[in-house]
Design a protein around this motif. Structure first.
Motif, PDB file in Angstrom:
ATOM      1  N   ILE A 179      75.212  39.424  69.509  1.00  0.00           N
ATOM      2  CA  ILE A 179      74.638  38.001  69.951  1.00  0.00           C
ATOM      3  C   ILE A 179      73.148  38.112  70.455  1.00  0.00           C
ATOM      4  O   ILE A 179      72.528  39.080  70.503  1.00  0.00           O
ATOM      5  CB  ILE A 179      75.478  37.578  71.159  1.00  0.00           C
ATOM      6  CG1 ILE A 179      75.035  38.428  72.471  1.00  0.00           C
ATOM      7  CG2 ILE A 179      76.840  37.398  70.808  1.00  0.00           C
ATOM      8  CD1 ILE A 179      75.771  37.666  73.557  1.00  0.00           C
ATOM      9  N   GLU A 180      72.615  37.003  70.507  1.00  0.00           N
ATOM     10  CA  GLU A 180      70.998  36.762  70.945  1.00  0.00           C
ATOM     11  C   GLU A 180      71.260  35.701  71.906  1.00  0.00           C
ATOM     12  O   GLU A 180      71.536  34.504  71.431  1.00  0.00           O
ATOM     13  CB  GLU A 180      70.099  36.701  69.880  1.00  0.00           C
ATOM     14  CG  GLU A 180      68.860  36.805  70.154  1.00  0.00           C
ATOM     15  CD  GLU A 180      68.041  37.925  70.741  1.00  0.00           C
ATOM     16  OE1 GLU A 180      68.459  38.545  71.615  1.00  0.00           O
ATOM     17  OE2 GLU A 180      67.240  38.440  69.610  1.00  0.00           O
ATOM     18  N   ALA A 181      70.580  35.717  72.860  1.00  0.00           N
ATOM     19  CA  ALA A 181      70.158  34.433  73.839  1.00  0.00           C
ATOM     20  C   ALA A 181      68.745  34.228  73.848  1.00  0.00           C
ATOM     21  O   ALA A 181      67.886  34.982  73.989  1.00  0.00           O
ATOM     22  CB  ALA A 181      70.667  34.740  75.118  1.00  0.00           C
ATOM     23  N   ALA A 182      68.367  32.943  73.577  1.00  0.00           N
ATOM     24  CA  ALA A 182      67.346  32.334  73.769  1.00  0.00           C
ATOM     25  C   ALA A 182      66.346  32.543  75.090  1.00  0.00           C
ATOM     26  O   ALA A 182      67.212  32.671  75.793  1.00  0.00           O
ATOM     27  CB  ALA A 182      66.891  30.871  73.109  1.00  0.00           C
ATOM     28  N   GLU A 183      65.236  32.821  75.165  1.00  0.00           N
ATOM     29  CA  GLU A 183      64.527  33.053  76.171  1.00  0.00           C
ATOM     30  C   GLU A 183      64.556  31.777  77.052  1.00  0.00           C
ATOM     31  O   GLU A 183      64.732  32.038  78.295  1.00  0.00           O
ATOM     32  CB  GLU A 183      63.269  33.583  76.206  1.00  0.00           C
ATOM     33  CG  GLU A 183      63.110  35.044  75.622  1.00  0.00           C
ATOM     34  CD  GLU A 183      61.660  35.466  75.638  1.00  0.00           C
ATOM     35  OE1 GLU A 183      60.735  35.023  76.644  1.00  0.00           O
ATOM     36  OE2 GLU A 183      61.316  36.491  74.944  1.00  0.00           O
ATOM     37  N   ALA A 184      64.776  30.435  76.380  1.00  0.00           N
ATOM     38  CA  ALA A 184      64.734  29.316  77.009  1.00  0.00           C
ATOM     39  C   ALA A 184      66.052  29.170  77.933  1.00  0.00           C
ATOM     40  O   ALA A 184      66.069  28.289  78.926  1.00  0.00           O
ATOM     41  CB  ALA A 184      64.648  28.260  76.159  1.00  0.00           C
ATOM     42  N   VAL A 185      67.136  30.106  77.707  1.00  0.00           N
ATOM     43  CA  VAL A 185      68.325  29.842  78.609  1.00  0.00           C
ATOM     44  C   VAL A 185      68.425  31.035  79.614  1.00  0.00           C
ATOM     45  O   VAL A 185      69.434  31.177  80.069  1.00  0.00           O
ATOM     46  CB  VAL A 185      69.423  29.561  77.601  1.00  0.00           C
ATOM     47  CG1 VAL A 185      69.339  28.423  76.852  1.00  0.00           C
ATOM     48  CG2 VAL A 185      69.662  31.027  76.631  1.00  0.00           C
ATOM     49  N   TRP A 186      67.380  31.912  79.805  1.00  0.00           N
ATOM     50  CA  TRP A 186      67.631  33.096  80.669  1.00  0.00           C
ATOM     51  C   TRP A 186      67.872  32.560  82.068  1.00  0.00           C
ATOM     52  O   TRP A 186      68.603  33.005  82.768  1.00  0.00           O
ATOM     53  CB  TRP A 186      66.568  33.937  80.564  1.00  0.00           C
ATOM     54  CG  TRP A 186      66.436  34.896  79.224  1.00  0.00           C
ATOM     55  CD1 TRP A 186      67.301  34.715  78.349  1.00  0.00           C
ATOM     56  CD2 TRP A 186      65.474  35.756  79.094  1.00  0.00           C
ATOM     57  NE1 TRP A 186      67.192  35.762  77.318  1.00  0.00           N
ATOM     58  CE2 TRP A 186      65.956  36.499  77.954  1.00  0.00           C
ATOM     59  CE3 TRP A 186      64.471  36.478  79.800  1.00  0.00           C
ATOM     60  CZ2 TRP A 186      65.167  37.531  77.283  1.00  0.00           C
ATOM     61  CZ3 TRP A 186      63.891  37.479  79.142  1.00  0.00           C
ATOM     62  CH2 TRP A 186      64.214  38.062  77.697  1.00  0.00           C
TER      63      TRP A 186
END
Length: 247
Positions: free
Chosen positions: A41-48
């Motif tokens: 998976i990868e989480a966008a920095e915008a949702v950290w």
């Protein structure tokens, strides 16, 4: 001492919000766990701010970002900073976590929106974590591999760039089968059935200390697509084992 402690303490966060709240995504995590195939998976920095970067680590999921750590492997960091869509596909990023109103490429399809803060998107072009390739281009060194994976016509789904390996241009007589039969922190086991000689491509970072065996006999590991690993597998049914056994 009083001045030091008072000046430091004046800026201590004394907010009343729960600092662990951003680790609380039970519905999204339950959805991701239902997929038993190996994936990242990868989480966008915008949702950290809503989805903590280390969340996957706590729940046994593979995150392309690893853990939030200032100590980075140089090749991996370079790869991710320059990552194109095809390079992300080769990394096996199957699910992307982002804002509910995120505007993403057409290959990303929203597959879970039951979390109040984020959506989970499926990367429909994500490649398997391990698969066979029958076209191989040999390059003489590491920098040549870097240039090769950035060529406009390079397709990691059909061709592998190998350093020190042998070039191939073959076609299998039957659909290959690659099955993960065992997995631990320091070992990966595969059963491979292939109709022609080809490279077993593994989207795990090439790193000193990893060894490979083909039917229990030592086999060389080649750097593949600059960052990953590959083992040359002859036609037939075989077992391949990767093990981390540094000196």
């Amino acid at each position: 001492i009083f001045f030091d402690l008072a000046s430091l303490g004046a800026n201590v966060d004394v907010g009343e919000s729960d600092p662990t709240a951003n680790f609380d995504h039970p519905a999204a995590l339950a959805f991701l766990r239902r997929d038993t195939d190996p994936y990242r998976i990868e989480a966008a920095e915008a949702v950290w701010g809503a989805w903590q970067p280390d969340l996957a680590l706590l729940h046994g999921l593979d995150d392309a970002s690893g853990i939030y750590n200032p100590l980075l492997l140089s090749d991996y960091d370079r790869y991710r900073r320059a990552m194109t869509g095809a390079m992300a596909d080769a990394l096996g990023v199957k699910y992307w976590v982002d804002r509910k109103d995120a505007r993403l490429d057409a290959k990303f399809v929203s597959v879970f929106d039951g979390d109040p803060q984020v959506n989970v998107y499926l990367n429909t072009n994500a490649l398997p974590r391990a698969f066979m390739l029958y076209r191989a281009r040999a390059v003489p060194d590491h920098e040549s591999a870097w240039l090769a994976i950035h060529e406009a016509n390079f397709d990691p789904a059909t061709t592998v760039i190998v350093e020190g390996g042998r070039a191939l241009d073959a076609a299998p007589t039957q659909s290959p089968s690659v099955s993960l039969t065992g997995r631990s922190v320091n070992a990966l086991d595969f059963k491979v059935v292939t109709g022609a000689e080809g490279y077993l491509f593994l989207s795990e970072v090439y790193y000193p200390g990893w060894t490979a065996t083909l039917d229990d006999a030592p086999a060389p590991i080649y750097r593949a697509d600059y960052l990953f690993r590959a083992v040359l597998v002859p036609a037939g049914a075989h077992t391949v084992r990767f093990a981390f056994e540094p000196l």
